[in-house]
Design a protein around this motif. Structure first.
Motif, PDB file in Angstrom:
ATOM      1  N   TRP A   1      75.082  44.891  59.413  1.00 55.75           N
ATOM      2  CA  TRP A   1      74.756  43.867  58.417  1.00 55.75           C
ATOM      3  C   TRP A   1      75.933  42.901  58.288  1.00 55.75           C
ATOM      4  N   TYR A   2      75.643  41.653  57.940  1.00 58.26           N
ATOM      5  CA  TYR A   2      76.717  40.687  57.773  1.00 58.26           C
ATOM      6  C   TYR A   2      76.303  39.587  56.798  1.00 58.26           C
ATOM      7  N   ILE A   3      77.293  38.987  56.165  1.00 59.11           N
ATOM      8  CA  ILE A   3      77.053  37.892  55.221  1.00 59.11           C
ATOM      9  C   ILE A   3      78.311  37.046  55.126  1.00 59.11           C
ATOM     10  N   GLY A   4      78.132  35.751  54.938  1.00 60.91           N
ATOM     11  CA  GLY A   4      79.303  34.896  54.815  1.00 60.91           C
ATOM     12  C   GLY A   4      78.945  33.429  54.639  1.00 60.91           C
ATOM     13  N   PRO A   5      79.952  32.607  54.353  1.00 67.15           N
ATOM     14  CA  PRO A   5      79.740  31.173  54.127  1.00 67.15           C
ATOM     15  C   PRO A   5      79.665  30.397  55.436  1.00 67.15           C
ATOM     16  N   GLU A   6      79.080  29.201  55.373  1.00 66.08           N
ATOM     17  CA  GLU A   6      79.067  28.331  56.537  1.00 66.08           C
ATOM     18  C   GLU A   6      79.056  26.873  56.098  1.00 66.08           C
ATOM     19  N   PHE A   7      79.528  26.039  57.011  1.00 68.95           N
ATOM     20  CA  PHE A   7      79.584  24.595  56.802  1.00 68.95           C
ATOM     21  C   PHE A   7      78.697  23.935  57.842  1.00 68.95           C
ATOM     22  N   ARG A   8      77.896  22.961  57.400  1.00 66.87           N
ATOM     23  CA  ARG A   8      76.977  22.289  58.321  1.00 66.87           C
ATOM     24  C   ARG A   8      77.249  20.785  58.336  1.00 66.87           C
ATOM     25  N   LEU A   9      77.260  20.238  59.537  1.00 63.73           N
ATOM     26  CA  LEU A   9      77.406  18.799  59.747  1.00 63.73           C
ATOM     27  C   LEU A   9      76.311  18.361  60.711  1.00 63.73           C
TER      28      LEU A   9
ATOM     29  N   LEU B   1      77.089  22.912  52.495  1.00 62.68           N
ATOM     30  CA  LEU B   1      77.726  24.223  52.396  1.00 62.68           C
ATOM     31  C   LEU B   1      76.657  25.251  52.062  1.00 62.68           C
ATOM     32  N   GLY B   2      76.791  26.436  52.660  1.00 56.65           N
ATOM     33  CA  GLY B   2      75.758  27.438  52.411  1.00 56.65           C
ATOM     34  C   GLY B   2      76.234  28.844  52.710  1.00 56.65           C
ATOM     35  N   VAL B   3      75.278  29.738  52.777  1.00 53.07           N
ATOM     36  CA  VAL B   3      75.560  31.149  53.032  1.00 53.07           C
ATOM     37  C   VAL B   3      74.502  31.670  54.000  1.00 53.07           C
ATOM     38  N   ARG B   4      74.906  32.606  54.854  1.00 54.81           N
ATOM     39  CA  ARG B   4      73.993  33.213  55.823  1.00 54.81           C
ATOM     40  C   ARG B   4      74.168  34.729  55.780  1.00 54.81           C
TER      41      ARG B   4
END
Length: 227
Positions: free
Chosen positions: A103-111, A153-156
């Motif tokens: 399992w994994y979770i974390g933030p991400e940045f999108r452009l 900005l988001g989370v996955r």
């Protein structure tokens, strides 16, 4: 673009220092993008970059959802051509947990860059309230192109499981959500930029569209190969 590549390397550097392997992935985020990804893995963390494309039918779904949420038909008509195709960039960092760190979770940045396509000059004047300085008798043949650059900005979160005995072949199932933090219009009229109209478009698009309705999310599936 250089600053975003620098951000990518700064995010991945801590993972690279302790990385045990890397993987490539091929997947889709519904209804956002089809993508290829590069992932660096340590025992407990993962850093990644994904390059994707936005095409139909996802582009049609996004516009339909935006319309259902309450975005004005005028804005939909203005940006629907830009949403025909887009280049999507995602940089992320994830914490792995659970049995086998599956399992994994974390933030991400999108452009994202949505291609500049033709849009009616009359609509631009209507939305901005600023004359385009194109004579009325030429508006039927004069061209304007409108594209968009968006930041989010988001989370996955996801789950990864092997489909081969050597565990090199894996399937990833994910959910993601993000919120646009800013946008930039890319407008040209008769192949010339108009800073005044662009500035006004930036303001009204953010206020009337992306501030309240600029959410991205969906369900993702990917195949990954670990080296």
């Amino acid at each position: 673009m250089k600053r975003y590549l620098l951000l990518f390397f700064l995010i991945l550097l801590p993972v690279k220092m302790y990385s045990q392997d890397f993987s490539v992935s091929l997947g889709t985020d519904i209804p956002y993008q089809h993508y290829v990804g590069l992932h660096l893995h340590s025992e407990q963390f993962e850093g990644y970059y994904r390059f994707g494309i936005l095409t139909a039918p996802y582009s049609d779904y996004i516009l339909s959802i935006s319309k259902e949420l309450g975005v004005s038909d005028t804005y939909i008509e203005m940006i629907e051509n830009a949403y025909d195709f887009g280049c999507m960039n995602t940089i992320g960092f994830a914490y792995k947990f659970g049995k086998n760190r599956s399992w994994y979770i974390g933030p991400e940045f999108r452009l994202d860059f949505l291609t500049a396509e033709e849009t009616p000059i009359a609509l631009i004047e209507q939305v901005t309230g600023i004359p385009s300085e194109v004579p009325s008798q030429l508006q039927g043949i004069a061209t304007a192109t409108l594209g968009l650059k968006t930041y989010a900005l988001g989370v996955r979160a996801g789950y990864s499981f092997p489909i081969s005995t050597n565990k090199k072949h894996r399937i990833r199932i994910e959910v993601s959500a993000a919120k646009h933090t800013s946008t930039q219009t890319l407008l040209k009229i008769q192949n010339r930029e108009n800073d005044i109209i662009n500035s006004r478009l930036n303001t009204v698009f953010w206020k009337d569209v992306f501030k309240d309705y600029g959410y991205i999310g969906g369900l993702g599936f990917a195949y990954a190969y670990h080296f």
